[in-house]
Design a protein around this motif. Structure first.
Motif, PDB file in Angstrom:
ATOM      1  N   GLY A  99       0.827  -1.202   0.000  1.00 32.31           N
ATOM      2  CA  GLY A  99       0.000   0.000   0.000  1.00 32.31           C
ATOM      3  C   GLY A  99       0.857   1.245   0.000  1.00 32.31           C
ATOM      4  O   GLY A  99       2.019   1.223   0.400  1.00 32.31           O
ATOM      5  N   THR A 100       0.281   2.358  -0.455  1.00 31.20           N
ATOM      6  CA  THR A 100       0.999   3.636  -0.466  1.00 31.20           C
ATOM      7  C   THR A 100       0.145   4.740   0.157  1.00 31.20           C
ATOM      8  O   THR A 100       0.218   5.894  -0.247  1.00 31.20           O
ATOM      9  CB  THR A 100       1.394   4.031  -1.905  1.00 31.20           C
ATOM     10  N   VAL A 101      -0.648   4.380   1.142  1.00 30.96           N
ATOM     11  CA  VAL A 101      -1.551   5.343   1.782  1.00 30.96           C
ATOM     12  C   VAL A 101      -0.789   6.184   2.799  1.00 30.96           C
ATOM     13  O   VAL A 101      -0.055   5.663   3.641  1.00 30.96           O
ATOM     14  CB  VAL A 101      -2.715   4.615   2.478  1.00 30.96           C
ATOM     15  N   GLY A 102      -0.956   7.475   2.716  1.00 24.04           N
ATOM     16  CA  GLY A 102      -0.415   8.382   3.722  1.00 24.04           C
ATOM     17  C   GLY A 102       1.064   8.689   3.569  1.00 24.04           C
ATOM     18  O   GLY A 102       1.795   8.022   2.840  1.00 24.04           O
ATOM     19  N   ASP A 103       1.494   9.732   4.274  1.00 28.38           N
ATOM     20  CA  ASP A 103       2.908  10.086   4.340  1.00 28.38           C
ATOM     21  C   ASP A 103       3.593   9.207   5.380  1.00 28.38           C
ATOM     22  O   ASP A 103       3.058   9.006   6.479  1.00 28.38           O
ATOM     23  CB  ASP A 103       3.085  11.548   4.750  1.00 28.38           C
ATOM     24  N   ILE A 104       4.768   8.697   5.050  1.00 30.28           N
ATOM     25  CA  ILE A 104       5.517   7.893   6.002  1.00 30.28           C
ATOM     26  C   ILE A 104       6.941   8.433   6.100  1.00 30.28           C
ATOM     27  O   ILE A 104       7.446   9.061   5.176  1.00 30.28           O
ATOM     28  CB  ILE A 104       5.547   6.396   5.629  1.00 30.28           C
ATOM     29  N   VAL A 105       7.578   8.177   7.241  1.00 27.92           N
ATOM     30  CA  VAL A 105       8.962   8.587   7.473  1.00 27.92           C
ATOM     31  C   VAL A 105       9.773   7.339   7.789  1.00 27.92           C
ATOM     32  O   VAL A 105       9.458   6.597   8.725  1.00 27.92           O
ATOM     33  CB  VAL A 105       9.071   9.602   8.626  1.00 27.92           C
ATOM     34  N   ILE A 106      10.836   7.113   7.010  1.00 27.97           N
ATOM     35  CA  ILE A 106      11.700   5.946   7.187  1.00 27.97           C
ATOM     36  C   ILE A 106      12.994   6.400   7.853  1.00 27.97           C
ATOM     37  O   ILE A 106      13.664   7.312   7.368  1.00 27.97           O
ATOM     38  CB  ILE A 106      12.021   5.296   5.829  1.00 27.97           C
ATOM     39  N   GLU A 107      13.350   5.768   8.943  1.00 25.48           N
ATOM     40  CA  GLU A 107      14.589   6.085   9.647  1.00 25.48           C
ATOM     41  C   GLU A 107      15.662   5.061   9.273  1.00 25.48           C
ATOM     42  O   GLU A 107      15.375   3.870   9.126  1.00 25.48           O
ATOM     43  CB  GLU A 107      14.364   6.076  11.160  1.00 25.48           C
ATOM     44  N   TRP A 108      16.904   5.538   9.125  1.00 23.67           N
ATOM     45  CA  TRP A 108      18.007   4.642   8.759  1.00 23.67           C
ATOM     46  C   TRP A 108      19.280   5.077   9.475  1.00 23.67           C
ATOM     47  O   TRP A 108      19.382   6.187   9.978  1.00 23.67           O
ATOM     48  CB  TRP A 108      18.240   4.649   7.251  1.00 23.67           C
ATOM     49  N   GLU A 109      20.266   4.151   9.521  1.00 26.54           N
ATOM     50  CA  GLU A 109      21.548   4.467  10.135  1.00 26.54           C
ATOM     51  C   GLU A 109      22.631   3.553   9.580  1.00 26.54           C
ATOM     52  O   GLU A 109      22.339   2.484   9.028  1.00 26.54           O
ATOM     53  CB  GLU A 109      21.493   4.310  11.647  1.00 26.54           C
ATOM     54  N   ILE A 110      23.886   3.998   9.710  1.00 23.62           N
ATOM     55  CA  ILE A 110      25.030   3.140   9.425  1.00 23.62           C
ATOM     56  C   ILE A 110      25.284   2.347  10.693  1.00 23.62           C
ATOM     57  O   ILE A 110      25.574   2.920  11.748  1.00 23.62           O
ATOM     58  CB  ILE A 110      26.275   3.950   9.038  1.00 23.62           C
ATOM     59  N   ALA A 111      25.187   1.032  10.630  1.00 21.15           N
ATOM     60  CA  ALA A 111      25.231   0.191  11.826  1.00 21.15           C
ATOM     61  C   ALA A 111      26.606   0.218  12.489  1.00 21.15           C
ATOM     62  O   ALA A 111      27.641   0.166  11.810  1.00 21.15           O
ATOM     63  CB  ALA A 111      24.859  -1.249  11.464  1.00 21.15           C
ATOM     64  N   ASN A 112      26.592   0.304  13.814  1.00 21.56           N
ATOM     65  CA  ASN A 112      27.787   0.149  14.642  1.00 21.56           C
ATOM     66  C   ASN A 112      28.873   1.186  14.349  1.00 21.56           C
ATOM     67  O   ASN A 112      30.067   0.909  14.531  1.00 21.56           O
ATOM     68  CB  ASN A 112      28.364  -1.261  14.494  1.00 21.56           C
ATOM     69  N   VAL A 113      28.482   2.357  13.887  1.00 23.52           N
ATOM     70  CA  VAL A 113      29.438   3.442  13.641  1.00 23.52           C
ATOM     71  C   VAL A 113      28.904   4.700  14.321  1.00 23.52           C
ATOM     72  O   VAL A 113      27.818   5.173  14.003  1.00 23.52           O
ATOM     73  CB  VAL A 113      29.626   3.705  12.132  1.00 23.52           C
ATOM     74  N   SER A 114      29.668   5.223  15.270  1.00 26.87           N
ATOM     75  CA  SER A 114      29.255   6.442  15.966  1.00 26.87           C
ATOM     76  C   SER A 114      30.008   7.667  15.476  1.00 26.87           C
ATOM     77  O   SER A 114      29.564   8.803  15.670  1.00 26.87           O
ATOM     78  CB  SER A 114      29.468   6.286  17.476  1.00 26.87           C
ATOM     79  N   ARG A 115      31.168   7.434  14.837  1.00 26.10           N
ATOM     80  CA  ARG A 115      31.971   8.546  14.323  1.00 26.10           C
ATOM     81  C   ARG A 115      32.779   8.055  13.131  1.00 26.10           C
ATOM     82  O   ARG A 115      33.311   6.950  13.145  1.00 26.10           O
ATOM     83  CB  ARG A 115      32.890   9.078  15.417  1.00 26.10           C
ATOM     84  N   SER A 116      32.864   8.869  12.097  1.00 22.96           N
ATOM     85  CA  SER A 116      33.615   8.459  10.906  1.00 22.96           C
ATOM     86  C   SER A 116      34.033   9.685  10.118  1.00 22.96           C
ATOM     87  O   SER A 116      33.267  10.630   9.961  1.00 22.96           O
ATOM     88  CB  SER A 116      32.776   7.531  10.021  1.00 22.96           C
ATOM     89  N   SER A 117      35.276   9.649   9.617  1.00 19.40           N
ATOM     90  CA  SER A 117      35.754  10.711   8.731  1.00 19.40           C
ATOM     91  C   SER A 117      35.548  10.338   7.274  1.00 19.40           C
ATOM     92  O   SER A 117      35.894  11.101   6.381  1.00 19.40           O
ATOM     93  CB  SER A 117      37.242  10.977   8.992  1.00 19.40           C
ATOM     94  N   ASP A 118      34.987   9.134   7.041  1.00 18.66           N
ATOM     95  CA  ASP A 118      34.822   8.624   5.678  1.00 18.66           C
ATOM     96  C   ASP A 118      33.407   8.774   5.141  1.00 18.66           C
ATOM     97  O   ASP A 118      33.197   8.779   3.921  1.00 18.66           O
ATOM     98  CB  ASP A 118      35.203   7.139   5.612  1.00 18.66           C
ATOM     99  N   ILE A 119      32.399   8.869   6.035  1.00 22.28           N
ATOM    100  CA  ILE A 119      30.998   8.804   5.633  1.00 22.28           C
ATOM    101  C   ILE A 119      30.213   9.938   6.262  1.00 22.28           C
ATOM    102  O   ILE A 119      30.428  10.285   7.425  1.00 22.28           O
ATOM    103  CB  ILE A 119      30.354   7.466   6.069  1.00 22.28           C
ATOM    104  N   SER A 120      29.283  10.480   5.502  1.00 23.67           N
ATOM    105  CA  SER A 120      28.354  11.478   6.034  1.00 23.67           C
ATOM    106  C   SER A 120      27.063  11.463   5.199  1.00 23.67           C
ATOM    107  O   SER A 120      27.133  11.411   3.970  1.00 23.67           O
ATOM    108  CB  SER A 120      28.986  12.869   5.993  1.00 23.67           C
TER     109      SER A 120
END
Length: 199
Positions: A99-120
């Motif tokens: 289904g595609t009813v309504g506005d939705i918000v998808i949350e995502w993260e890079i797993a097991n990384v709290s700080r990185s100079s390589d990714i943003s």
């Protein structure tokens, strides 16, 4: 023959628009629609006390959608660290099925990384509007001068709001290739070496 209408039509919509809206929204998402009989033909009469009824449409399936990565996102992507100050983008297409009813918000993260100079960035959200079935999550690979070996990361869909659910294909891997000569440069230190022969 009996003619009727739905009295709770959205403002500014035509009858055809509203019929499509009811089929798409209430047909899967559930809800209530007030029906009103307007006229009858063939000599029959309307019972003035019984011209209205409330139609309750029950929830069916996953009207707000199930969110997954496309198959192409599940194949581990190999990317190079940029050689200049311009970042590289890694893109992860996602889709909303059922289904595609309504506005939705998808949350995502890079797993097991709290700080990185390589990714943003290391986490974020993707919004899919009512009726929208697909979108793209983009991650920037940043340049630096640190010698590094191959580094593999996992992007994870962690949550969906607005009634949607996260499906089974919710993780995608990508690898930043080794950069800046991580194994070093070898050579002879002196162009001339003198030794004494042993008699």
């Amino acid at each position: 023959a009996v003619a009727g209408s739905c009295r709770h039509r959205r403002r500014g919509s035509s009858r055809g628009d509203f019929a499509d809206y009811c089929r798409r929204r209430y047909g899967r998402a559930g809800g209530e629609v007030l029906l009103e009989l307007k006229s009858v033909a063939g000599g029959a009469l309307l019972d003035a006390a019984r011209v209205n009824t409330t139609l309750t449409i029950l929830l069916h399936g996953e009207p707000f959608g199930v969110v997954d990565f496309y198959a192409e996102s599940l194949t581990r992507q190999l990317v190079n660290e940029p050689a200049n100050n311009i970042s590289n983008l890694v893109k992860f297409p996602v889709f909303r099925s059922e289904g595609t009813v309504g506005d939705i918000v998808i949350e995502w993260e890079i797993a097991n990384v709290s700080r990185s100079s390589d990714i943003s960035p290391l986490f974020g959200t993707l919004v899919l509007s009512d009726g929208q079935s697909q979108g793209i999550i983009s991650v920037s690979i940043l340049p630096d001068s640190l010698p590094e070996l191959d580094e593999t990361y996992t992007l994870v869909l962690t949550n969906a709001s607005g009634g949607a659910k996260i499906g089974s294909s919710s993780q995608a891997d990508f690898t930043i290739r080794a950069s800046d000569i991580p194994h070093g440069v070898f050579g002879i230190l002196s162009p001339r070496i003198a030794v004494t022969s042993d008699s």
